[in-house]
Scaffold this active site. Structure first.
Site, short mmCIF file in Angstrom:
data_model
loop_
_atom_site.label_atom_id
_atom_site.label_comp_id
_atom_site.label_asym_id
_atom_site.label_seq_id
_atom_site.Cartn_x
_atom_site.Cartn_y
_atom_site.Cartn_z
N ASP A 172 -29.49 30.91 -7.02
CA ASP A 172 -30.42 31.49 -7.98
C ASP A 172 -31.80 30.91 -7.69
OD1 ASP A 172 -31.59 32.46 -10.57
OD2 ASP A 172 -29.50 32.85 -11.07
N HIS A 214 -35.14 31.64 -14.41
CA HIS A 214 -33.94 32.48 -14.42
C HIS A 214 -32.69 31.66 -14.17
CE1 HIS A 214 -30.99 35.45 -12.87
NE2 HIS A 214 -31.56 36.24 -13.75
N SER A 365 -27.03 39.46 -15.45
CA SER A 365 -27.09 38.07 -15.00
C SER A 365 -26.30 37.17 -15.93
CB SER A 365 -28.54 37.59 -14.95
OG SER A 365 -29.25 38.20 -13.90
#
Length: 532
Positions: A172, A214, A365
């Site tokens: 990620d 994120h 996600s």
């Protein structure tokens, strides 16, 4: 066959001087055999010396990266043409340019607004507002997939609970220090972007041009302790954070493949990918290695682009779609036959690194990160060695056995869309209670059909048929060799309904496809369908 000078010219046409913040131009190289690798790599580096070419060996099979440190890839069609020339000129089996691409928008996690410019401006109706009713139910996502009951079941039976002893790898944007992540166990971190204090520093620098925070947000719903607002589905599991991308909407599948290889080599048991993009030989090969090593691999089905993206679209990957708190599909979730299961994706409580607190977030996600924690709980409950042994007895990989049981134990609401949203919604308690034999042999005919057509090229062919019409599946295209090029063209096209002048459906599909790949002639000279 391409001559060295023509290869140099084609590579030069695909690149431009590298600017501050740009990644170097890279091509992933796959030799026809390990023995053929060394002479081919040496010749290629010699012939591209004027461009400053360097070769980085990746493994004993001869796989390597061609790197042009002073250049960036500037033109995708030209990059694919250069890759073709390298294959023809040096005898490689596959050459794949590293295309930094954007196909899947995600919710912006900072104070700027509900979503990034791409999603907000081009995809209205994808995101929804925050839901006030959930403020008093901050762990609704865990309840929806029966995680508290699964934890209680394990503890009552004196079994390892909450993912204890299991390592979840997470390619990620990296992670940051956050109150919701205090106390988590970090194992073998890595930074593939080279912007950390050390090569093993996975810290997300929160750059404004990426998707800052994120990775922190998705990690929190997988492994956060129960101490504050957010709890992960596997708070006793360890996390292997890998900073592999700056942005979930501008990513490299080559780097993602490197992250998968690192995870496998360093003992990860589960790999969760809250990202998605184009098809990629590098990615496909890395997924195959992970599954063969009995790692459970999962990915987000995708956001806001209708079609399931890669790696989720590959047979070797478990694809997770998204739902809301009422068991309905999240408006932004991608759907399709590639989806295996669904999990919460709409207004899931997660850590917000830019503000330092927790709040509601949206996207598949989060659905896949939640599911990864469930996988860790299942492995811990049974013991990974036991899971491997039981899979072997049944002639399966751990991935195949877990997928079978995940689907068999899913909760199926009334009116469920089983074609687009998978078998149902995860039921973690039922999963832990399931016998290893549940569902064994069911769907054998479909499994045999899938095994007869390797998923690498077939998944791209199926996307072409979905976007361009059924006639596209019969076009004389080597879907395997053209996987990245075709999928990039289909997923990033801004005019999916472009009309063709041709009246014949096959000719019209061919015309639309070639238009989307920048006019490059990718059709094979003989009229037959290639499904590799």
């Amino acid at each position: 066959m391409s001559m060295p000078n023509s290869v140099e010219n084609l590579v030069a046409a695909a690149v431009a001087p590298r600017r501050s913040g740009d990644l170097p131009a890279r091509f992933a190289l796959f030799p026809s055999s390990p023995e053929a690798a060394a002479p081919a790599l040496a010749a290629l580096q010699r012939d591209l010396a004027a461009l400053g070419a360097q070769v980085e060996q990746r493994n004993a099979a001869g796989e390597a990266l061609l790197v042009l440190p002073e250049h960036r890839l500037a033109d995708a069609p030209a990059a694919f043409a250069a890759a073709d020339a390298i294959v023809d000129g040096y005898g490689f089996a596959v050459v794949e340019p590293e295309i930094i691409h954007a196909v899947m928008p995600v919710q912006r996690l900072g104070p700027e607004g509900p979503a990034d410019a791409e999603s907000a401006d081009l995809l209205p109706g994808c995101w929804v507002g925050e839901e006030g009713e959930l403020k008093s139910r901050k762990r609704w996502a865990l309840e929806a997939i029966t995680i508290p009951a699964a934890w209680a079941l394990a503890k009552a039976g004196n079994r390892p609970a909450q993912g204890q002893g299991i390592i979840i790898a997470q390619p990620d944007t990296g992670v940051t220090g956050h109150a919701e992540l205090i106390g988590i166990r970090i194992v073998k971190p890595l930074n593939l972007l080279g912007d950390g204090k050390t090569p093993t520093d996975p810290t997300d620098p929160l750059l404004p041009e990426g998707n800052p925070a994120h990775g922190t947000a998705t990690a929190s719903v997988a492994v956060s302790p129960e101490s504050l607002d957010v709890s992960g589905t596997a708070p006793a599991a360890s996390l292997m954070p890998i900073r592999a991308i700056q942005s979930v909407v501008r990513l490299s599948q080559v780097t993602t493949a490197q992250a998968i290889d690192h995870a496998v080599a360093n003992g990860a048991h589960v790999i969760t990918m809250s990202l998605g993009g184009i098809a990629s030989f590098s990615l496909w090969r890395a997924l195959g290695r992970a599954v063969a090593a009995d790692v459970i691999v999962l990915a987000a089905a995708g956001n806001c682009v209708s079609e399931v993206v890669w790696p989720a679209r590959y047979e070797d990957c478990i694809a997770v779609a998204g739902i809301d708190a009422h068991d309905r599909a999240w408006p932004g979730t991608c759907r399709g036959s590639a989806v295996d299961i669904s999990a919460p994706a709409q207004n899931v409580y997660r850590a917000a690194a830019q503000t330092g607190d927790a709040g509601q977030g949206q996207g598949t996600s989060f659905a896949v990160a939640l599911t990864a924690g469930v996988a860790a709980c299942w492995l811990a409950y049974h013991g990974r060695a036991t899971a491997v042994g039981e899979a072997r007895k049944r002639g399966e990989t751990v991935q195949a056995m877990f997928r079978r049981l995940l689907r068999m134990t899913a909760r199926v609401p009334a009116g469920w869309d089983s074609h687009g949203m998978g078998a149902g919604i995860i039921d973690a308690e039922a999963l832990l209670k399931a016998s290893f034999d549940d569902g064994l042999g069911e769907g054998a005919e479909e499994t045999a059909v899938a095994a007869a057509v390797p998923s690498r090229g077939a998944s791209v062919r199926d996307l072409a048929a979905s976007v361009l019409g059924p006639a596209a599946s019969a076009l004389p295209v080597d879907w395997s060799r053209r996987d990245a090029e075709v999928s990039l063209a289909l997923l990033t096209a801004t005019q999916p309904g472009t009309e063709s002048e041709a009246s014949d459906a096959s000719a019209a599909a061919a015309e639309r496809l070639q238009r989307r790949v920048g006019g490059r002639d990718i059709l094979m000279p003989h009229a037959m369908s290639i499904s590799k």
